[in-house]
Design a protein around this motif. Structure first.
Motif, PDB file in Angstrom:
ATOM      1  N   SER A  46       9.154   7.255  11.483  1.00  0.00           N
ATOM      2  CA  SER A  46       8.601   7.726  10.239  1.00  0.00           C
ATOM      3  C   SER A  46       8.350   6.744   9.201  1.00  0.00           C
ATOM      4  N   PHE A  47       9.399   5.888   9.225  1.00  0.00           N
ATOM      5  CA  PHE A  47       9.350   4.716   8.324  1.00  0.00           C
ATOM      6  C   PHE A  47       8.216   3.697   8.493  1.00  0.00           C
ATOM      7  N   ILE A  48       8.188   3.403   9.847  1.00  0.00           N
ATOM      8  CA  ILE A  48       7.044   2.325  10.384  1.00  0.00           C
ATOM      9  C   ILE A  48       5.840   2.919  10.220  1.00  0.00           C
ATOM     10  N   GLU A  49       5.630   4.319  10.112  1.00  0.00           N
ATOM     11  CA  GLU A  49       4.322   5.110   9.775  1.00  0.00           C
ATOM     12  C   GLU A  49       4.190   4.971   8.380  1.00  0.00           C
ATOM     13  N   LEU A  50       4.866   5.068   7.494  1.00  0.00           N
ATOM     14  CA  LEU A  50       4.971   5.093   6.060  1.00  0.00           C
ATOM     15  C   LEU A  50       4.261   3.704   5.664  1.00  0.00           C
ATOM     16  N   VAL A  51       5.100   2.419   6.321  1.00  0.00           N
ATOM     17  CA  VAL A  51       4.580   1.134   6.100  1.00  0.00           C
ATOM     18  C   VAL A  51       3.466   1.016   6.901  1.00  0.00           C
ATOM     19  N   SER A  52       3.006   1.439   7.796  1.00  0.00           N
ATOM     20  CA  SER A  52       1.491   1.307   8.225  1.00  0.00           C
ATOM     21  C   SER A  52       0.556   1.697   7.337  1.00  0.00           C
ATOM     22  N   ARG A  53       0.702   3.051   7.014  1.00  0.00           N
ATOM     23  CA  ARG A  53      -0.380   3.518   5.836  1.00  0.00           C
ATOM     24  C   ARG A  53      -0.262   2.829   4.600  1.00  0.00           C
TER      25      ARG A  53
END
Length: 90
Positions: A46-53
């Motif tokens: 979920s953190f990686i997805e936040l960074v990605s966005r």
């Protein structure tokens, strides 16, 4: 599968963000981001997805296995620029 922390740092820098600015966008402390980038803290998907966005890179970008090589160089500012040269960069 673990992300490439060098790529994470490269992505942040490519968007012109320092750790303080980026951590504020993510809603975490700057020290926490530093620990993440230096592999002292593990992260979840979920953190990686936040960074990605936030950085507008696909999630897959952070899983690349290549090493980042920095290049050191020297830049000397020209004392003055012509109007034509200035307009080229505007």
């Amino acid at each position: 599968m673990e992300i490439n922390r060098e790529i994470l740092k490269l992505a942040r820098e490519s968007r012109g963000l320092n750790q303080k600015e980026f951590s504020a966008l993510l809603g975490i402390e700057q020290g926490t981001l530093s620990k993440i980038e230096n592999e002292f803290l593990s992260i979840d998907s979920s953190f990686i997805e936040l960074v990605s966005r936030t950085l507008e890179y696909p999630v897959s970008f952070f899983y690349q296995k290549w090493n980042v090589h920095t290049v050191q160089g020297h830049f000397r500012k020209k004392a003055s620029l012509t109007v034509k040269e200035v307009k080229k960069y505007e």
